[in-house]
Design an enzyme around this catalytic site. Structure first.
Site, mmCIF file in Angstrom:
data_model
loop_
_atom_site.group_PDB
_atom_site.id
_atom_site.type_symbol
_atom_site.label_atom_id
_atom_site.label_comp_id
_atom_site.label_asym_id
_atom_site.label_seq_id
_atom_site.Cartn_x
_atom_site.Cartn_y
_atom_site.Cartn_z
ATOM 1 N N GLU A 1 -4.606 7.604 7.728
ATOM 2 C CA GLU A 1 -5.587 6.621 7.249
ATOM 3 C C GLU A 1 -5.769 5.511 8.276
ATOM 4 O O GLU A 1 -6.888 5.045 8.525
ATOM 5 C CB GLU A 1 -5.142 6.030 5.916
ATOM 6 C CG GLU A 1 -5.220 6.991 4.748
ATOM 7 C CD GLU A 1 -4.908 6.308 3.431
ATOM 8 O OE1 GLU A 1 -4.722 5.071 3.420
ATOM 9 O OE2 GLU A 1 -4.842 7.010 2.406
ATOM 10 N N HIS B 1 0.844 -1.207 0.000
ATOM 11 C CA HIS B 1 0.000 0.000 0.000
ATOM 12 C C HIS B 1 0.875 1.251 0.000
ATOM 13 O O HIS B 1 0.588 2.233 -0.706
ATOM 14 C CB HIS B 1 -0.903 -0.036 1.242
ATOM 15 C CG HIS B 1 -1.881 1.076 1.317
ATOM 16 N ND1 HIS B 1 -2.417 1.520 2.511
ATOM 17 C CD2 HIS B 1 -2.439 1.861 0.367
ATOM 18 C CE1 HIS B 1 -3.250 2.505 2.296
ATOM 19 N NE2 HIS B 1 -3.283 2.741 0.997
ATOM 20 N N GLU C 1 2.326 1.888 -3.459
ATOM 21 C CA GLU C 1 1.300 2.477 -4.345
ATOM 22 C C GLU C 1 1.239 3.991 -4.157
ATOM 23 O O GLU C 1 1.188 4.750 -5.136
ATOM 24 C CB GLU C 1 -0.060 1.846 -4.056
ATOM 25 C CG GLU C 1 -1.229 2.480 -4.795
ATOM 26 C CD GLU C 1 -2.462 2.635 -3.928
ATOM 27 O OE1 GLU C 1 -3.003 3.759 -3.850
ATOM 28 O OE2 GLU C 1 -2.881 1.628 -3.323
ATOM 29 N N HIS C 2 1.257 4.446 -2.918
ATOM 30 C CA HIS C 2 1.236 5.887 -2.644
ATOM 31 C C HIS C 2 2.491 6.572 -3.185
ATOM 32 O O HIS C 2 2.419 7.638 -3.789
ATOM 33 C CB HIS C 2 1.136 6.129 -1.137
ATOM 34 C CG HIS C 2 -0.254 6.053 -0.602
ATOM 35 N ND1 HIS C 2 -0.852 7.097 0.057
ATOM 36 C CD2 HIS C 2 -1.185 5.061 -0.633
ATOM 37 C CE1 HIS C 2 -2.075 6.754 0.416
ATOM 38 N NE2 HIS C 2 -2.296 5.514 0.016
#
Length: 804
Positions: A134, A53, A56-57
């Site tokens: 998040e 994740h 991806e950022h």
């Protein structure tokens, strides 16, 4: 039924190992790309949860060739497109949509960011804080925690039981071991053999293939890497109970290859609320208000089928028995008619899908129906669940979707069938070819869009004496539920909203079924009564989305509420707009138009423009997260003001995101965009933050607004011209979908503009110069059009005034 306009995509594997799917769709106005990497959160080393994740950022933060302000996200936003990414258990997806002329440049940016990420340590530290925010929101969100809890019945060693979101503790950016793991993961998985690229657009197959080859040439080549198989799920079923929801889960191992399409087919019919089915029986006997079935995990022959039920836990044992009874009934039926209807609805949905939707369908390699091997897989699934030969005799298959049947052609397309004296003045294209004078019919069949496509749009608006009470609004929405679902399956998006004293029924999509859909919708909306069933309890969405849902109603003057649907319909006044409809569809609408409740009125008053006040609406979102929307309307209804506002909104998108999310790290849900609400044009700034109060967020937004003149000053003349030209290009007739063009023209009607609103807007944007935009920025700073703030916190002091 109209023939699908988009054939099956063409697939091949290029010489360097990249798998591509190409779909030539000549009717599309835009192009889209979807890139799937066969690697996800379950593929990272156990020591570094969240690494996939996090990567991806990082990929969106820019490269040497395309730094952040020139990267994919900024480029797509600057050209009015869409872009996003998603990391799942075993896949990571990147996807975007752009106007055709700018599409290839978007592909260049995507390939460069995948192949040449900058991986700057300072960038990593800042982005880790975004993932931390998040994580904090995730840990406090009840629905997210409930989703995580669903996996507790699985074996402890299965990766579904692990933590994969990533946070400050798990992403040890300054550790050499972490940096090596990050680099290794990128080199191992971000290569051609692990990727599938889907391209969709009006370009020829030759052009699409050339773009795919250019894309592939920029990527590191490599063979496909076999992802590690997970431990067995140990096929079984289990259940969980929450306050208002109950869950049934079925785990499967060693399913045959077409099991994904088999589960999709099964869940479609499980979710049907039509009489004779499981949901209808549960509702009729007060066992559950709602049912939602779907697979929540599928990989390497494993699957987890989830049934979410709106019911108390005490009913779950009875529901399990009824579910098995229905599945046993379903397993013994002839699926041929269901397969035929299911294929038809998938074809319809593809027919009205935009480029981005089609690209995502293709990259997922979704089947168009249930093939013979899928039938065998479905029988295997039902056998694993444990269906039996004996079942109750009260079940029956759902009635056929009435909107999937082609309607009979009508003889005289020049007349409106069913017209009555109450609707005198309704006109077709043939009866009124004048675009220059003000339209005086309550239902205006506009010529602003061509009528030679499969798609169209219908808007019906009522002005009612009072706002619908919460209970009435719920019953109105509930009354449309089945019609809305059938319409969606047939390629028509049907929605109804009741904001203040303005009620709106909207249909967009395939025009052939629209007259029948409209007739059914009007019947359902006008026959509700006090005994109509109530809607099921909804799981609250994230706070910023709740504010966006409340925004349209808060933009209208407050009014009294009423629960008397019959009186509100009877005393209402209505008008409407139909766009893109061919003469045959117009004629077929006659009966539905004759049944519209209320009094036709071609002169409904415009929504009052903001009077410059500072208004504050507090919305209870039942969350500890801070959320705020700031709505900044234009200072006037003049076209020049709207044009300047649109340019300012275009200018602000990337810098606002960069300032608030990346530099200040106030939150992870950050955006700015232009919105049109009831004919009013406004720039909307939105932020959701786990730590910063709404009042502090507001101060940062206001500081950003004050700096907009400086952003303009930093633009050289070439950049300013490019900004203006890219905005003009977004309103080119060749680039606007029927849906987007119709919404634009409807908002123009609500604002009192004529049918050539789009052309006037394009001309006004093209004439903007720097002094005009600087003057508009000053009007924005001075809030000459007023400000409206929606937040989940109390109002600060002056100059803000509370609203209902």
């Amino acid at each position: 039924m109209p023939a699908p306009t988009h054939p099956h995509p063409y697939s091949e594997t290029l010489a360097n190992g990249l798998r591509v799917t190409l779909r030539h769709a000549p009717g599309l106005k835009r192009s889209a790309a979807a890139l799937r990497v066969a690697a996800g959160s379950h593929d990272v080393p156990l020591a570094w949860p969240g690494l996939a994740h996090f990567l991806e950022h990082l990929l969106f933060l820019g490269t040497e060739r395309f730094p952040g302000n020139e990267g994919l996200m900024a480029y797509v936003q600057g050209h009015g497109g869409q872009v996003n990414a998603s990391t799942r258990e075993r896949t990571t997806d990147f996807f975007f949509e752009l106007p055709v002329p700018s599409f290839n440049a978007g592909l260049e940016r995507l390939s460069d960011m995948l192949a040449q990420p900058r991986m700057n340590l300072d960038d990593q530290l800042r982005e880790r804080e975004v993932l931390q925010a998040e994580f904090v929101a995730w840990s406090q969100d009840s629905s997210a925690q409930q989703q995580f809890a669903l996996y507790k019945g699985l074996p402890a060693d299965h990766p579904l039981r692990g933590f994969h979101a990533g946070n400050r503790d798990s992403l040890q950016v300054q550790s050499p071991a972490f940096q090596k793991a990050l680099t290794d993961f990128h080199q191992q998985f971000y290569r051609t053999g692990q990727m599938t690229l889907s391209l969709v657009g009006p370009q020829s197959m030759t052009e699409l293939r050339q773009m795919a080859e250019q894309f592939a040439a920029a990527l590191p080549p490599g063979d496909k890497f076999t992802q590690t198989a997970p431990p067995p799920l140990t096929a079984n079923s289990y259940q969980q109970v929450n306050d208002q929801r109950s869950n049934l889960l079925f785990a499967f191992d060693a399913l045959p290859a077409p099991s994904a399409e088999a589960l999709a087919f099964l869940c479609h019919w499980l979710n049907s609320a039509k009489p004779g089915g499981l949901l209808a029986y549960l509702q009729q006997h007060n066992l559950a208000d709602g049912l939602k079935a779907g697979p929540i995990y599928q990989f390497a022959g494993q699957a987890l089928l989830h049934l979410e039920l709106a019911t108390a836990g005490e009913h779950l044992p009875a529901i399990r028995e009824l579910l098995l009874d229905w599945l046993s009934f379903f397993a013994r039926q002839d699926w041929a008619p269901l397969r035929e209807e299911y294929t038809a609805l998938l074809q319809r949905q593809q027919q009205v899908s935009g480029a981005l939707q089609l690209a995502r369908i293709d990259v997922e390699q979704q089947a168009l129906g249930l093939c013979e091997s899928g039938v065998a897989a479905l029988k295997h699934v039902l056998h694993e669940i444990g269906v039996v030969d004996n079942f109750s005799d009260h079940w029956h298959l759902p009635a056929a979707n009435p909107f999937l049947r082609a309607s009979e052609p009508l003889a005289n397309a020049g007349l409106i069938r069913g017209q009555t004296s109450a609707h005198r003045g309704l006109r077709t294209f043939a009866q009124d070819r004048s675009r220059s004078r003000r339209e005086r019919s309550p239902m205006h069949f506009s010529q602003a869009l061509p009528d030679n496509s499969d798609e169209g749009a219908i808007y019906l608006r009522w002005q009612v004496e009072a706002a619908a009470s919460a209970d009435l609004h719920s019953r109105l929405q509930r009354s449309l539920r089945q019609t809305r679902q059938d319409a969606s399956d047939a390629g028509v998006d049907l929605s109804f909203s009741a904001a203040g004293n303005q009620w709106l029924l909207k249909l967009t999509g395939l025009q052939e079924p629209m007259p029948t859909v409209l007739e059914h919708a009007l019947k359902r909306l006008t026959t509700i009564d006090a005994d109509s069933p109530r809607g099921e309890a909804q799981t609250p969405s994230m706070p910023i989305r709740q504010l966006l849902e409340a925004l349209p109603g808060k933009c209208l003057p407050p009014s009294q509420t009423s629960d008397d649907a019959k009186r509100l319909w009877t005393t209402s006044r209505w008008d409407g707009l139909a766009l893109g409809l061919n003469p045959q569809t117009q004629s077929a609408m006659g009966l539905a138009l004759s049944r519209i409740p209320g009094t036709p009125d071609s002169q409904l008053p415009l929504t009052p423009h903001s009077n410059g006040q500072y208004r504050w609406s507090q919305i209870d979102t039942a969350s500890s997260e801070h959320a705020l929307l700031l709505l900044c309307p234009t200072a006037s209804c003049e076209m020049t003001d709207e044009a300047a506002w649109r340019l300012l909104a275009q200018l602000c998108q990337t810098p606002f995101y960069q300032r608030v999310r990346v530099e200040l790290q106030l939150g992870y849900a950050v955006f700015s965009a232009l919105r049109q609400l009831h004919g009013t044009t406004a720039i909307v700034f939105g932020v959701q933050s786990p730590t910063t109060s709404a009042v502090m967020v507001l101060e940062h937004i206001q500081q950003f607004i004050k700096a907009i003149p400086d952003l303009l000053e930093k633009l050289d003349e070439a950049s300013f011209t490019q900004l203006r030209q890219s905005l003009v290009a977004q309103f080119d007739e060749a680039a606007l979908s029927v849906r987007d063009a119709a919404e634009l023209l409807w908002q123009g009607k609500l604002a009192g503009h004529s049918s050539d609103y789009r052309e006037q807007l394009v001309a006004a944007i093209g004439q903007l110069d720097r002094p005009a935009v600087q003057a508009a920025a000053q009007r924005l700073i001075n809030a000459e059009g007023g400000c409206h703030c929606l937040a989940n916190e109390p109002m600060p002091g002056a100059p803000w005034q509370a609203t209902n």
